[in-house]
Design an enzyme around this catalytic site. Structure first.
Site, PDB file in Angstrom:
ATOM      1  N   VAL A  15       0.773  -1.148  -0.049  1.00  0.00           N
ATOM      2  CA  VAL A  15       0.146  -0.009  -0.060  1.00  0.00           C
ATOM      3  C   VAL A  15       0.911   1.324  -0.081  1.00  0.00           C
ATOM      4  O   VAL A  15       0.678   2.247  -0.804  1.00  0.00           O
ATOM      5  CB  VAL A  15      -0.984  -0.034   1.212  1.00  0.00           C
ATOM      6  CG1 VAL A  15      -1.599   1.323   1.258  1.00  0.00           C
ATOM      7  CG2 VAL A  15      -1.830  -1.352   1.061  1.00  0.00           C
ATOM      8  N   ASP A  16       1.813   1.226   0.887  1.00  0.00           N
ATOM      9  CA  ASP A  16       2.777   2.300   0.724  1.00  0.00           C
ATOM     10  C   ASP A  16       3.436   2.543  -0.771  1.00  0.00           C
ATOM     11  O   ASP A  16       3.472   3.716  -1.248  1.00  0.00           O
ATOM     12  CB  ASP A  16       3.924   2.094   1.596  1.00  0.00           C
ATOM     13  CG  ASP A  16       3.468   2.599   3.228  1.00  0.00           C
ATOM     14  OD1 ASP A  16       2.808   3.389   3.317  1.00  0.00           O
ATOM     15  OD2 ASP A  16       4.500   2.188   4.108  1.00  0.00           O
ATOM     16  N   VAL A  17       3.941   1.391  -1.065  1.00  0.00           N
ATOM     17  CA  VAL A  17       4.593   1.465  -2.385  1.00  0.00           C
ATOM     18  C   VAL A  17       3.551   1.925  -3.711  1.00  0.00           C
ATOM     19  O   VAL A  17       3.876   2.959  -4.496  1.00  0.00           O
ATOM     20  CB  VAL A  17       5.134   0.019  -2.962  1.00  0.00           C
ATOM     21  CG1 VAL A  17       5.622   0.179  -4.252  1.00  0.00           C
ATOM     22  CG2 VAL A  17       6.230  -0.342  -1.901  1.00  0.00           C
TER      23      VAL A  17
ATOM     24  N   GLY B 102       2.973   5.808  -3.263  1.00  0.00           N
ATOM     25  CA  GLY B 102       3.982   6.236  -3.844  1.00  0.00           C
ATOM     26  C   GLY B 102       4.031   6.625  -5.149  1.00  0.00           C
ATOM     27  O   GLY B 102       4.216   7.718  -5.925  1.00  0.00           O
TER      28      GLY B 102
END
Length: 409
Positions: free
Chosen positions: A179-181, A184
């Protein structure tokens, strides 16, 4: 031609993964990304170890390898944004920047005069991207958000892992902070769109990115299936809910992955194993039929897949254009000849006086024919470029020394 984003200046006030992943994409494309870090501490991920980087003697340093995953091609400066002189310095930098990226809590930068309203008044052309867990509004806006929490909340963990009635069944996070990736990546796309729009309007804009929004968005076909039927999909291990056979199988010496996506591939598979009649069986002749009769199909395939080794299956099926492959460890993936042929490991030298001579990073997957990714800098040491960046801003040695004496930098 120069780099695609040559001339674009990015002030990176983000830390951990989602924000730095976004700014690394921009940096790889040629933007000048200035990473602002806390004096003496830096980005949290500098300390998220083990594993740690090793020096030229092969000894662990105090710098975690996590940081290197998303901070290539940037210049690091240390500025105390709680210090009035530090705030003034950052506002001065923002006045000359094209983009600001931050992932503080909602409203957290207002007290420093570093929020969008304050900075856009100084620089109307500024594109300002905020990344939070839950967005700038709604009942959860004030909550802190983390990848694992959002994987759970958005439903991703409900479709990841073995079924509840299988050994080891239950909700499971993905092995990477996806989810972070993805946040981004979405953020970098939004920034590029805003920069393009600025060419026509002459003005920048505000971008509100939320991990929860992204987590729901990347549910993709699983979300589409729910919206179409009202039925929430469940965990099914490595089985694909809409394709069969599309999963892993035990072999004589390990496992192999089959990714059969159409009826022609299934027919070629059946011919390869000496069972062409399977492809004519009404239960298996079409993908829809195979999905509906998955249990019967797997009961037939399971014993057959145990007759050969993984390597033998790959050799047999690749020759017949049936998609298959090994289930590699990360070490095996980097040893794969295709990974090596594509140059997916990039070794970058670093001379920061800290005993680390170079850092291995994963290549960008963006392959542009005219404006290729430029690997200019290894992930920086903390504050490695503070003096350099401040000189670019017009400060002389005495002014920089005064800022250091006041602990603003």
């Amino acid at each position: 031609m120069g780099a695609a984003l040559a001339g674009i200046k990015v002030l990176d006030l983000s830390r951990v993964l989602a924000g730095p992943w976004c700014t690394q994409v921009l940096a790889d494309l040629g933007a000048d990304v200035i990473k602002v870090e806390r004096p003496g501490a830096g980005d949290d991920t500098r300390h998220w170890g083990p594993p740690f980087l090793r020096d030229t003697q092969g000894q662990d340093t105090r710098e975690a390898s996590y940081f290197t995953a998303c901070n290539r091609n940037k210049r690091s400066i240390t500025v105390d944004m709680a210090h009035p002189e530090g705030q003034a310095l950052l506002r001065r930098m923002a006045a000359e920047a094209d983009v600001v990226v931050e992932n503080f809590k909602v409203g957290g930068l207002r007290q420093y005069g570093l929020d969008y309203d304050s900075l856009s008044a100084l620089n109307p052309r500024l594109v300002y991207c905020s990344i939070t867990g839950f967005g700038q509004d709604g009942p959860y806006a004030e909550r802190a958000g983390y990848d694992l929490m959002v994987q759970a909340m958005c439903g991703l963990m409900s479709v990841t892992g073995q079924a509840d009635d299988e050994p080891g069944g239950g909700p499971l996070k993905v092995g990477v902070a996806v989810v972070d990736v993805f946040t981004g990546l979405y953020a970098s796309n939004a920034i590029l769109a805003a920069l393009h729009a600025r060419q026509a309007s002459g003005r920048g804009q505000y971008i509100d990115m939320a991990l929860l929004d992204v987590g729901v968005a990347v549910l993709a076909n699983q979300a589409a299936g729910f919206l179409a039927t009202g039925n929430a999909p469940a965990r099914a291990g490595n089985i694909h809910p809409s394709l069969a056979p599309y999963q892993d199988f035990p072999t004589r010496d390990g496992n192999v992955l089959l990714a059969i996506g159409n009826d022609g591939q299934f027919a070629r598979f059946c011919a390869a194993i000496g069972s062409p009649a399977w492809a004519q069986d009404a239960r298996f002749a079409t993908n829809t039929a195979r999905v509906r009769h998955r249990d019967a199909l797997l009961a037939l395939m399971g014993p057959v897949m145990l007759l050969r080794t993984t390597a033998e299956w790959i050799a047999l099926l690749e020759d017949r254009a049936v998609p298959c492959g090994p289930i590699n460890t990360i070490a095996q993936a980097f040893d794969d000849p295709q990974v090596q042929a594509r140059g997916l490991r990039v070794d970058l030298p670093r001379d920061a006086g800290d005993g680390i001579a170079g850092i291995a990073t994963v290549a960008s997957p963006m392959r542009l024919s005219e404006t290729p990714v430029d690997y200019r800098r290894a992930p920086p040491a903390l504050g490695q470029h503070t003096d350099e960046v401040l000189r670019d801003l017009g400060l002389d040695a005495a002014a920089i020394a005064a800022l250091r004496e006041s602990k603003a930098i």
